[in-house]
Design an enzyme around this catalytic site. Structure first.
Site, PDB file in Angstrom:
ATOM      1  N   TRP A 280      22.093  36.816 -16.650  1.00  0.00           N
ATOM      2  CA  TRP A 280      22.705  35.198 -16.643  1.00  0.00           C
ATOM      3  C   TRP A 280      24.207  34.950 -17.132  1.00  0.00           C
ATOM      4  CZ3 TRP A 280      17.900  37.288 -17.576  1.00  0.00           C
ATOM      5  CH2 TRP A 280      16.784  36.216 -17.034  1.00  0.00           C
ATOM      6  N   CYS A 315      15.547  32.580 -13.469  1.00  0.00           N
ATOM      7  CA  CYS A 315      13.902  32.242 -13.626  1.00  0.00           C
ATOM      8  C   CYS A 315      13.576  31.791 -12.395  1.00  0.00           C
ATOM      9  CB  CYS A 315      13.892  31.012 -14.669  1.00  0.00           C
ATOM     10  SG  CYS A 315      14.571  29.244 -14.022  1.00  0.00           S
ATOM     11  N   HIS A 374      13.489  25.113 -16.522  1.00  0.00           N
ATOM     12  CA  HIS A 374      13.048  26.495 -16.498  1.00  0.00           C
ATOM     13  C   HIS A 374      11.828  26.641 -15.615  1.00  0.00           C
ATOM     14  CE1 HIS A 374      12.061  30.390 -17.537  1.00  0.00           C
ATOM     15  NE2 HIS A 374      10.857  30.195 -18.389  1.00  0.00           N
ATOM     16  N   ASP A 397       4.798  33.702 -17.209  1.00  0.00           N
ATOM     17  CA  ASP A 397       6.036  33.448 -17.138  1.00  0.00           C
ATOM     18  C   ASP A 397       6.677  34.940 -16.921  1.00  0.00           C
ATOM     19  OD1 ASP A 397       8.715  32.993 -17.099  1.00  0.00           O
ATOM     20  OD2 ASP A 397       8.586  31.555 -18.921  1.00  0.00           O
ATOM     21  N   ASN A 437       7.149  20.920 -26.108  1.00  0.00           N
ATOM     22  CA  ASN A 437       6.782  20.005 -27.554  1.00  0.00           C
ATOM     23  C   ASN A 437       7.819  19.931 -28.292  1.00  0.00           C
ATOM     24  OD1 ASN A 437       4.481  18.549 -26.690  1.00  0.00           O
ATOM     25  ND2 ASN A 437       3.642  20.746 -26.507  1.00  0.00           N
ATOM     26  N   ASP A 439      11.108  19.282 -31.136  1.00  0.00           N
ATOM     27  CA  ASP A 439      11.948  18.021 -31.277  1.00  0.00           C
ATOM     28  C   ASP A 439      13.266  18.600 -31.384  1.00  0.00           C
ATOM     29  OD1 ASP A 439       9.797  16.400 -31.660  1.00  0.00           O
ATOM     30  OD2 ASP A 439       9.651  16.673 -33.767  1.00  0.00           O
ATOM     31  N   GLU A 486       4.113  10.428 -25.421  1.00  0.00           N
ATOM     32  CA  GLU A 486       4.813  10.260 -26.526  1.00  0.00           C
ATOM     33  C   GLU A 486       4.480   8.923 -27.243  1.00  0.00           C
ATOM     34  OE1 GLU A 486       6.734  12.513 -29.049  1.00  0.00           O
ATOM     35  OE2 GLU A 486       6.850  13.001 -27.055  1.00  0.00           O
ATOM     36  N   GLU A 491      -1.409  12.557 -28.850  1.00  0.00           N
ATOM     37  CA  GLU A 491      -0.291  13.340 -29.027  1.00  0.00           C
ATOM     38  C   GLU A 491      -0.046  13.894 -30.295  1.00  0.00           C
ATOM     39  OE1 GLU A 491       3.931  14.103 -29.669  1.00  0.00           O
ATOM     40  OE2 GLU A 491       2.943  12.099 -30.357  1.00  0.00           O
ATOM     41  N   TYR A 561      22.580  27.179 -16.643  1.00  0.00           N
ATOM     42  CA  TYR A 561      21.638  26.513 -16.555  1.00  0.00           C
ATOM     43  C   TYR A 561      20.511  26.794 -17.956  1.00  0.00           C
ATOM     44  CZ  TYR A 561      18.190  29.781 -15.216  1.00  0.00           C
ATOM     45  OH  TYR A 561      17.214  31.056 -15.038  1.00  0.00           O
TER      46      TYR A 561
END
Length: 732
Positions: A280, A315, A374, A397, A437, A439, A486, A491, A561
């Site tokens: 990267w 990725c 991603h 992944d 998820n 914040d 949201e 949620e 990225y």
């Protein structure tokens, strides 16, 4: 005297590990018990003279098992489903006095209880879920069998034998590579752990060898086609080699949970000499830049032939190769893209952005990164190791991000479990939950060392999760499979469940956020083309009857990225005076000369605007990315678009920049149309055009694609593609 014992291994009577599909140990052709009487003649008993596997592409074995697309001369079948073979004997078969069975063997140390030695008895009626062979035709000296395999059978390449019973022991056919049989996962079989009941989805997620991968920015989604090539010559063997290289025990290779977990570790080379080396840093010495790859075929074949990791991947390359691996073995799979993906090192559900008191970003304290996008994979399977309801799509992944059980791998994690916050279930669910998820929290670092939360953005991360639509190249939004909307009660419940199961929130952001400011700030970035100037417009809105003065700061960065900044190319401060109940726009010109010399291959520019209201000391902060529009390659075809007919493919590129491009490589690929190839041009001068012509002869009919990419010292991520409809060759 004591009985002679088998050699002990590590103090135990055991065979060595059976962890290689390629390793062999032939079964004896004659196993006689005790002494044989004088005059005993092997020729007096039933002898096998030939075995027919009906393994041509048009034979029912391959057509019925959906394996007719594989460029492979061996028999390839899917487990849990019957197939036909024919055995020729030296005389007519008499079931009253002749006894024989078919045997399948895999690895060097076959054992029946491990599923690596499979004796298939001749039975009067086949039973679902069990190995068995039923005589469906007897004609002269030939017997045709319908063989039923177990839906839990090991997936791999088996050696096949026919064993005939005599009163004095077993006579067995000798090793014949022509009768080797590949057995794959079977999404068409209800008893198989990878069963998928929708025919269109099976067509897409198992049989489609060309895909679309989404990248770019949430506000500027870009697409590129990818040649999975799971049916190309040598790819099936390369995928089996990947499991051999991992030294994966053969007895575990019938379990899609284990196979996908091993695959996620082996597609990257971080700690196990796997398929691809990640890079990267924009430096790709002694390898191919990630943006230059057009598909998985070259990568997997090079890995198998050189026995060394291939350089380089990012990725979407890891996800593309992993998708080939899964589909080739028969596991339904798709590539997904998450826009604004959190790389949260400690999975604390918070991406902390630390600000100085003047509003500038404190790069030393800000460790978490938000990837513009991603890519990872989803694989379809039941999860017998989890409670009912958590089967279906599993996130896996292969991009090396975090260590899982001592290796760089991730998943399979139940997407359903992630959505509902049940992150206690294996594997790696907390990490995936945080990716979609977390914040975004803006924190001011005071001079006295205290931290003040200025703003919490709960909607930025996991903004959009997409995959290719079934049966087309369009985009399919699957965000709601990972998270509730949201603000919904569900949620909040999912978040509370995740916290209960151990997800961390290092800062309690409830109730400590400052009251909303009277001033709002937002900005827009003009659509930008590589090599040209563009504008950025910042809007300040005063929603109160008060006068306000703001000190604003704009930072323009060239970023990978992955959200990591390479360099700051633009820095500007300005004062703004706002009248009551009014708005003001501030335009900033971004000149091409400011960003071109430092630009990275994907053309990502990231802008961060902060402003402090002098009267209230409120801090406003916004960040946005933009992707520069990069010129495309043009592909043209002339000639008859028909199987077996020559056609001329032309790849064309015009350099739109004011500088000469040097060390230019153009890559061309098209499953079923052409093998991957490439050509070098030493330089392309400004505004000049290069053309590359190749003669191709398609061998697969139907909708196909030609995919091209270009890379050079100063310009990368240049793509082009062309859809083709290849006609069948008319029958004579």
């Amino acid at each position: 005297m004591s009985e002679t014992s088998a050699p002990a291994l590590g103090g135990r009577r055991a065979l060595p590990r059976n962890a290689s599909n390629a390793a062999e140990d032939d079964l004896p052709t004659v196993e006689l018990q005790g002494l044989t009487p004088r005059g005993f003649n092997l020729q007096d008993y039933l002898n096998v003279t030939n075995v027919h596997l009906f393994k041509e592409r048009w034979d029912s074995n391959k057509v019925d098992h959906h394996t007719d697309k594989y460029e492979n001369n061996h028999l390839i079948v899917r487990r849990g489903q019957s197939f036909f073979i024919q055995i020729d004997f030296n005389r007519p078969y008499d079931p009253r006095r002749d006894f024989f069975r078919v045997e399948y063997v895999i690895g060097r140390y076959p054992q029946e209880n491990k599923g690596t030695y499979i004796p298939v008895p001749v039975v009067s009626q086949l039973q679902k879920g069990k190995w068995g062979a039923k005589v469906v035709m007897r004609e002269d000296r030939s017997v045709r069998l319908s063989i039923q395999s177990s839906p839990e059978c090991i997936v791999g390449k088996f050696r096949m034998y026919v064993a005939v019973w005599t009163p004095y022991g077993v006579l067995r056919t000798s090793r014949n590579p022509e009768t080797d049989t590949y057995i794959l996962f079977n999404p068409w079989c209800e008893e198989d752990a990878v069963y998928l009941d929708d025919d269109k989805e099976r067509e897409e997620y198992v049989l489609n060898d060309i895909g679309v991968i989404f990248y770019g920015d949430f506000n500027d989604i870009k697409t590129r086609s990818w040649s999975y090539g799971q049916f190309e010559d040598g790819i099936l063997d390369a995928c089996l080699y990947v499991m051999d290289r991992a030294e994966m025990d053969l007895s575990g290779r019938g379990n899609p949970i284990k196979v996908s977990r091993v695959g996620s570790a082996m597609v990257n080379a971080k700690d196990d000499e796997g398929v691809l080396v990640g890079s990267w840093d924009n430096i790709y010495a002694y390898g191919v830049p990630p943006s230059a790859w057009t598909g998985s075929v070259d990568i997997l074949l090079e890995y198998q032939s050189t026995k060394n990791p291939v350089r380089y991947g990012q990725c979407w390359v890891f996800a593309g190769v992993f998708n080939t691996f899964l589909r080739c073995l028969g596991i339904p799979a798709r590539v997904v893209t998450n826009y604004f993906s959190a790389h949260d090192n400690d999975a604390n559900l918070q991406m902390d952005i630390f600000l100085e008191e003047d509003g500038n970003v404190n790069s030393k304290l800000t460790k978490d990164s938000v990837w513009n996008y991603h890519c990872w994979n989803e694989a379809w399977m039941t999860r017998s190791d989890l409670p009912v309801g958590f089967g279906g799509w599993q996130a896996v992944d292969s991009t090396p991000q975090e260590n899982s059980d001592g290796m760089y791998r991730c998943g399979p994690a139940s997407v359903q479990a992630i959505k509902h916050g049940h992150i206690c279930f294996q594997f790696d669910a907390p990490f995936v939950f945080a990716e979609v998820n977390s914040d975004l929290i803006y924190i001011t670092v005071k001079k006295d060392g205290t931290h003040v939360v200025e703003n919490v953005d709960t909607t930025h991360i996991g903004k959009l999760i997409v995959t290719k639509e079934v049966g087309g190249d369009g985009i399919r939004d699957i965000t709601d499979t990972y998270k509730f909307q949201e603000g919904q009660e569900e949620e909040r419940l999912a978040l509370e469940t995740a916290l209960m199961y151990g997800a961390k929130k290092s800062l309690n952001t409830e109730g400590i956020v400052k009251p909303r400011s009277d001033v709002d700030m937002d900005f827009e970035v003009e659509k930008a083309v590589l090599g040209r100037d563009f504008k950025l417009t910042i809007t300040f809105q005063n929603n109160s009857p008060n006068h306000y003065t703001l000190s604003a700061y704009l930072s323009g960065n060239i970023v990978f990225y992955t959200g990591v900044s390479k360099t700051e190319f633009k820095k500007e401060t300005f004062e703004v005076t706002l009248e009551p109940m009014s708005f003001k726009k501030q335009e900033v010109l971004i000149r091409a000369g400011e960003y071109m010399s430092q630009l990275l291959e994907q053309g990502f520019l990231h802008f961060f605007v902060t402003a402090r209201v002098s009267e209230t000391r409120d801090v406003l902060a916004k960040q946005k990315s933009t992707v520069l529009a990069i010129p495309k390659l043009i592909i043209k075809v002339r000639g008859t678009r028909m199987v077996g007919s020559d056609m001329v493919v032309t790849v064309e590129f015009t350099n739109p920049l004011k500088e000469t491009l040097r060390n230019v490589w153009i890559y061309l690929d098209g499953p079923g149309v052409t093998k991957p190839m490439r050509k070098m041009f030493r330089e392309i001068r400004p505004n000049s055009t290069v053309q590359w012509e190749e003669v191709c002869r398609p061998w697969v009919s139907g909708p196909r694609k030609l995919i091209a990419s270009m890379t050079s010292d100063s310009l990368r991520h240049v793509y082009g593609e062309l859809e083709l409809q290849i006609q069948r060759r008319p029958s004579v």
